[in-house]
Design a protein around this motif. Structure first.
Motif, mmCIF file in Angstrom:
data_model
loop_
_atom_site.group_PDB
_atom_site.id
_atom_site.type_symbol
_atom_site.label_atom_id
_atom_site.label_comp_id
_atom_site.label_asym_id
_atom_site.label_seq_id
_atom_site.Cartn_x
_atom_site.Cartn_y
_atom_site.Cartn_z
ATOM 1 N N GLY A 54 44.104 40.945 38.107
ATOM 2 C CA GLY A 54 44.676 42.116 37.464
ATOM 3 C C GLY A 54 43.798 43.343 37.608
ATOM 4 N N ALA A 55 42.474 43.141 37.540
ATOM 5 C CA ALA A 55 41.534 44.254 37.680
ATOM 6 C C ALA A 55 41.573 44.853 39.080
ATOM 7 C CB ALA A 55 40.119 43.787 37.348
ATOM 8 N N MET A 56 42.029 44.081 40.060
ATOM 9 C CA MET A 56 42.126 44.597 41.427
ATOM 10 C C MET A 56 43.259 45.609 41.562
ATOM 11 S SD MET A 56 41.368 41.479 44.096
ATOM 12 C CE MET A 56 41.511 42.608 45.492
ATOM 13 N N ILE A 57 44.329 45.412 40.776
ATOM 14 C CA ILE A 57 45.488 46.300 40.928
ATOM 15 C C ILE A 57 45.768 47.125 39.688
ATOM 16 C CG2 ILE A 57 46.505 44.737 42.617
ATOM 17 C CD1 ILE A 57 48.504 43.855 40.516
ATOM 18 N N GLY A 58 44.869 47.029 38.703
ATOM 19 C CA GLY A 58 44.982 47.874 37.531
ATOM 20 C C GLY A 58 46.008 47.437 36.514
ATOM 21 N N THR A 59 46.054 46.116 36.228
ATOM 22 C CA THR A 59 46.973 45.629 35.212
ATOM 23 C C THR A 59 46.323 44.482 34.432
ATOM 24 O OG1 THR A 59 49.262 44.929 34.795
ATOM 25 C CG2 THR A 59 48.144 43.928 36.685
ATOM 26 N N THR A 60 47.087 43.855 33.554
ATOM 27 C CA THR A 60 46.540 42.825 32.688
ATOM 28 C C THR A 60 46.736 41.420 33.256
ATOM 29 O OG1 THR A 60 48.612 42.572 31.462
ATOM 30 C CG2 THR A 60 47.062 44.255 30.687
ATOM 31 N N ARG A 61 46.006 40.482 32.680
ATOM 32 C CA ARG A 61 46.140 39.074 33.077
ATOM 33 C C ARG A 61 47.560 38.582 32.798
ATOM 34 N NH1 ARG A 61 46.172 34.643 30.101
ATOM 35 N NH2 ARG A 61 45.470 35.782 28.252
#
Length: 229
Positions: A184-191
């Motif tokens: 998620g951190a790679m694309i800017g969202t949550t788990r």
């Protein structure tokens, strides 16, 4: 953990720039570097630390990540061996602007920064290859940044899965080194959002998931989703 001594001249995973060094220069490099092994999750470069070395990954894989002003950690890129990491910070300033953490058992060489700079000055072929490598990497990163901001989450995740398959693991079936939160951190969202979209892709027959193992079943459709944004 410090590794057993292996001379740079005998190294089978030399970088393309290092291939341009003479035996004498490789000897100088050998006498001014330390070889260290890291376990999964161990920090190799820490954001905010002084830049005293150039780091070269001999084997393994790392995530390059930055803690932003709101305290949120963003993954900038995934880098696998062989590759240099932390070069922009080391050559462009005195402080590392981002961190690098091992995603799996990883072996690296810490090269004395002053010696590395000396080689850049004395061997123009070495310098040119390093500049070419950094330039290609920067252009790829520009593309990823634009796609991250302009694509919807389904398109971004499809692009990321294809990137991991083709560029990182080089297989349609791979064991993911990242957690759902890191993905998620790679694309800017949550788990939670990553888990939901992965379930959708699984239900639609695009991928299969068994634990941390992911298999691409319909690459053409994933590419269409990625292209559509």
């Amino acid at each position: 953990m410090t590794e057993l001594e292996t001379r740079c001249t005998d190294c089978i995973v030399k970088s393309i720039p290092a291939e341009k060094l003479t035996d004498e220069e490789l000897g100088l490099l050998n006498n001014n570097c330390a070889r260290i092994s890291f376990k999964k999750g161990e920090n190799i470069i820490k954001q905010g630390a002084f830049t005293t070395n150039i780091v070269y990954i001999k084997s393994g894989m790392v995530k390059e990540h930055m803690n932003g002003p709101n305290g949120k950690d963003e993954i900038l890129k995934i880098t696998k061996a062989p590759a240099y990491i932390g070069v922009p910070s080391a050559l462009g300033g005195r402080i590392h602007e981002y961190s690098c953490t091992a995603l799996e058992p990883t072996s690296v060489c810490f090269i004395d920064l002053h010696i590395f700079n000396e080689l850049l000055i004395t061997n123009t072929f070495f310098s040119r290859e390093l500049i070419l490598s950094l330039s290609r990497d920067l252009l790829q990163h520009f593309t990823k940044c634009v796609n991250k901001t302009q694509k919807q989450l389904h398109g971004s995740l499809a692009e990321t899965l294809l990137y991991l398959s083709e560029k990182i693991y080089e297989s349609d079936s791979f064991v993911l080194s990242l957690t759902r939160a890191e993905l998620g951190a790679m694309i800017g969202t949550t788990r939670e959002t990553i888990t939901r979209i992965l379930h959708e892709y699984t239900d639609n027959g695009l991928i299969s998931i068994q634990g941390k193992k992911i298999k691409i079943l319909n690459k053409e459709m994933l590419q269409r989703i990625s292209d559509a944004g």
